[in-house]
Scaffold this motif. Structure first.
Motif, mmCIF file in Angstrom:
data_model
loop_
_atom_site.group_PDB
_atom_site.id
_atom_site.type_symbol
_atom_site.label_atom_id
_atom_site.label_comp_id
_atom_site.label_asym_id
_atom_site.label_seq_id
_atom_site.Cartn_x
_atom_site.Cartn_y
_atom_site.Cartn_z
ATOM 1 N N GLN A 237 -27.596 24.989 19.205
ATOM 2 C CA GLN A 237 -28.924 25.402 18.754
ATOM 3 C C GLN A 237 -28.959 26.893 18.133
ATOM 4 O O GLN A 237 -28.036 27.392 18.487
ATOM 5 N N THR B 210 -25.580 23.251 23.108
ATOM 6 C CA THR B 210 -26.040 22.196 22.178
ATOM 7 C C THR B 210 -27.166 21.377 22.285
ATOM 8 O O THR B 210 -27.768 21.368 23.651
ATOM 9 N N ASN B 211 -27.760 20.808 21.293
ATOM 10 C CA ASN B 211 -28.953 19.744 21.338
ATOM 11 C C ASN B 211 -28.373 18.497 21.901
ATOM 12 O O ASN B 211 -27.207 18.409 21.906
#
Length: 127
Positions: A27, A20-21
């Protein structure tokens, strides 16, 4: 959304922090990797050997995948040619609360390859 209730996903994977960001959303590159993995497993089975990804149509997120979601990837055969396999891959995300959300659908084409990486004929395309 339970139209997949009777189907078995080709791949199930949890969205972890490394995928994840900074805002807790997966992502796009991570999802593309999962799509490629799920599709190549089926394409390798159909071609009875190694494959290479040669095309992925544009895909669009209908909703985000969130940290902790379980991502289900469903693979359907669209076409088996002399040297290639085209698959439709549908992605759903199971939220931690139990809700299922449709994320995307993509068409991916794989070509069968030999040990040197050259395209080869599928052994039995009538599978």
């Amino acid at each position: 959304m339970d139209h997949h209730a009777q189907r078995v996903p080709a791949l199930r994977v949890r969205a972890l922090p490394k995928s994840t960001n900074a805002y807790g959303r997966v992502q796009a590159g991570w999802l593309l990797e999962q799509i490629d993995l799920a599709g190549s497993l089926e394409a390798e089975r159909l071609s009875r050997g190694p494959v290479a990804t040669v095309a992925v149509n544009a895909f669009q997120f209908n909703a985000p995948i969130l940290l902790g979601d379980v991502v289900n990837l469903y693979v359907d055969r669209l076409r088996v040619g002399q040297k290639s396999v085209t698959l439709k891959i549908e992605v759903e995300s199971e939220r931690m609360e139990g809700e299922c959300v449709r994320i995307t659908e993509v068409i991916v084409t794989f070509v069968a390859i030999d040990a040197e990486g050259r395209s080869r004929f599928l052994e039995d395309k009538n599978q």
